[in-house]
Motif scaffolding. Structure first.
Motif, PDB file in Angstrom:
ATOM      1  N   LEU A 159       9.731  -1.902   6.948  1.00 60.63           N
ATOM      2  CA  LEU A 159      10.794  -1.018   6.467  1.00 60.63           C
ATOM      3  C   LEU A 159      11.300  -1.473   5.103  1.00 60.63           C
ATOM      4  CD1 LEU A 159      12.953  -0.199   9.624  1.00 60.63           C
ATOM      5  CD2 LEU A 159      10.853   0.879   8.793  1.00 60.63           C
ATOM      6  N   LYS A 160      11.331  -2.782   4.875  1.00 56.22           N
ATOM      7  CA  LYS A 160      11.741  -3.299   3.566  1.00 56.22           C
ATOM      8  C   LYS A 160      10.723  -2.881   2.505  1.00 56.22           C
ATOM      9  CE  LYS A 160      15.544  -5.358   4.701  1.00 56.22           C
ATOM     10  NZ  LYS A 160      16.826  -4.790   4.219  1.00 56.22           N
ATOM     11  N   GLY A 161       9.444  -2.934   2.869  1.00 57.24           N
ATOM     12  CA  GLY A 161       8.408  -2.487   1.945  1.00 57.24           C
ATOM     13  C   GLY A 161       8.522  -1.009   1.637  1.00 57.24           C
ATOM     14  N   LEU A 162       8.961  -0.229   2.618  1.00 59.57           N
ATOM     15  CA  LEU A 162       9.132   1.208   2.421  1.00 59.57           C
ATOM     16  C   LEU A 162      10.212   1.480   1.372  1.00 59.57           C
ATOM     17  CD1 LEU A 162       8.660   4.172   3.170  1.00 59.57           C
ATOM     18  CD2 LEU A 162      10.327   3.880   5.021  1.00 59.57           C
ATOM     19  N   ASP A 163      11.304   0.722   1.408  1.00 59.89           N
ATOM     20  CA  ASP A 163      12.366   0.893   0.402  1.00 59.89           C
ATOM     21  C   ASP A 163      11.790   0.749  -1.012  1.00 59.89           C
ATOM     22  OD1 ASP A 163      14.198   1.189   2.437  1.00 59.89           O
ATOM     23  OD2 ASP A 163      14.881  -0.891   2.383  1.00 59.89           O
ATOM     24  N   ARG A 164      10.907  -0.234  -1.180  1.00 57.55           N
ATOM     25  CA  ARG A 164      10.285  -0.476  -2.480  1.00 57.55           C
ATOM     26  C   ARG A 164       9.393   0.705  -2.878  1.00 57.55           C
ATOM     27  NH1 ARG A 164       8.774  -5.165  -1.167  1.00 57.55           N
ATOM     28  NH2 ARG A 164       6.565  -4.811  -0.806  1.00 57.55           N
ATOM     29  N   MET A 165       8.649   1.227  -1.909  1.00 55.90           N
ATOM     30  CA  MET A 165       7.742   2.342  -2.180  1.00 55.90           C
ATOM     31  C   MET A 165       8.518   3.604  -2.567  1.00 55.90           C
ATOM     32  SD  MET A 165       4.579   3.213  -2.335  1.00 55.90           S
ATOM     33  CE  MET A 165       4.141   4.802  -3.027  1.00 55.90           C
ATOM     34  N   MET A 166       9.594   3.875  -1.883  1.00 60.30           N
ATOM     35  CA  MET A 166      10.389   5.068  -2.179  1.00 60.30           C
ATOM     36  C   MET A 166      11.039   4.948  -3.561  1.00 60.30           C
ATOM     37  SD  MET A 166       9.711   6.902   0.411  1.00 60.30           S
ATOM     38  CE  MET A 166      10.866   8.276   0.451  1.00 60.30           C
ATOM     39  N   HIS A 167      11.443   3.731  -3.926  1.00 56.85           N
ATOM     40  CA  HIS A 167      12.006   3.498  -5.259  1.00 56.85           C
ATOM     41  C   HIS A 167      10.940   3.743  -6.329  1.00 56.85           C
ATOM     42  CE1 HIS A 167      14.588   1.854  -8.347  1.00 56.85           C
ATOM     43  NE2 HIS A 167      13.683   0.944  -8.654  1.00 56.85           N
ATOM     44  N   ALA A 198      13.435  -0.275  17.949  1.00 58.14           N
ATOM     45  CA  ALA A 198      14.584  -0.447  17.053  1.00 58.14           C
ATOM     46  C   ALA A 198      14.199  -0.108  15.608  1.00 58.14           C
ATOM     47  CB  ALA A 198      15.104  -1.883  17.147  1.00 58.14           C
ATOM     48  N   ALA A 199      13.001  -0.522  15.177  1.00 60.46           N
ATOM     49  CA  ALA A 199      12.548  -0.238  13.811  1.00 60.46           C
ATOM     50  C   ALA A 199      12.376   1.265  13.616  1.00 60.46           C
ATOM     51  CB  ALA A 199      11.243  -0.971  13.527  1.00 60.46           C
TER      52      ALA A 199
END
Length: 256
Positions: A159-167, A198-199
């Motif tokens: 999920l942390k990697g997803l934040d980077r991808m969306m940015h 949970a994720a």
């Protein structure tokens, strides 16, 4: 010709599995499908038993001489698969040098888009498997596509990697003057594991509008299919993971 890019800046989230399985489903429906391997590690190419280091042509040729593109030149780089209507544009380790050798040249971000334009009459669908690194290869894959599929493993680090991808896509969208039609796909979901549940809940909280409401389960048939060098959708058509990808494909096609 519909062009979908499968991308995430985190590795191991199911990008190649997603590309191969969706491609197999589309080919099984009778479509002419091209899978483009943009990752220097060439996992997609090796999946189909293609050792691009032994080929006379690969996607690197297209980037090495972008001004001389023709439909024949692009078609010469393609490899066939066990399915008559499924083709692969293979990768090579030389792609890893592109950012250093050609990254600053004008127009390098649009090479793939121009190459695919040359062969648009040959294919119904193009699926592009991206490297997990922001650079000229991912820029090309994003610039060429109409839709971005972002597989995300249902665990918190992913999920942390997803934040980077969306940015990254927000920045790219401003550069290209467009918004990406994006669908986030939860992958490797195991309902027996609380952390996965949970994720998934957190994913829906953070990105509800973009997240596909289904999920791709953990399924060992994907690994078995890779050993057979064929899409799971062909060799294990009744596998639960294949069934989930068919539902995803229905969603992707209905959005167009």
């Amino acid at each position: 010709m519909k062009i979908w890019t499968i991308a995430n800046q985190k590795g191991g989230v199911g990008k190649t599995t997603t590309t191969v399985t969706l491609g197999g489903l589309l080919a099984k429906q009778g479509h002419n499908v091209l899978l483009v391997d943009m990752d220097p590690h060439a996992s997609l190419s090796y999946y189909f038993g293609i050792d691009s280091e032994e080929l006379s042509h690969s996607i690197y040729d297209i980037f090495a001489n972008p001004s001389g593109l023709s439909d024949d030149k692009v078609l010469d780089c393609l490899c066939s698969s066990k399915l008559d209507s499924l083709f692969i544009l293979p990768s090579t380790m030389a792609l890893a040098t592109l950012d250093r050798s050609m990254g600053n040249q004008m127009g390098m971000g649009l090479v793939l888009k121009k190459a695919l334009k040359q062969i648009e009459s040959q294919f119904d669908y193009v699926l592009i498997d991206c490297p997990p690194v922001l650079g000229v290869l991912m820029v090309n894959a994003l610039a060429a596509c109409e839709k971005v599929v972002v597989p995300v493993q249902t665990e918190f680090l992913a999920l942390k990697g997803l934040d980077r991808m969306m940015h990254t896509m927000a920045i790219m969208g401003k550069m290209l003057g467009r918004e990406f039609d994006t669908i986030i796909v939860p992958t490797m979901f195991d309902r027996r594991i609380n952390a996965a549940i949970a994720a998934h809940k957190q994913l829906l909280l953070d990105y509800k509008e973009q997240t596909w409401m289904g999920m791709i389960p953990v399924d060992t048939r994907f690994r078995d299919a890779s050993q057979m060098q064929a899409p799971a959708s062909i060799v294990y058509p009744k596998a639960r993971g294949v069934f989930a990808y068919q539902k995803l494909l229905n969603t992707l096609d209905s959005d167009d």
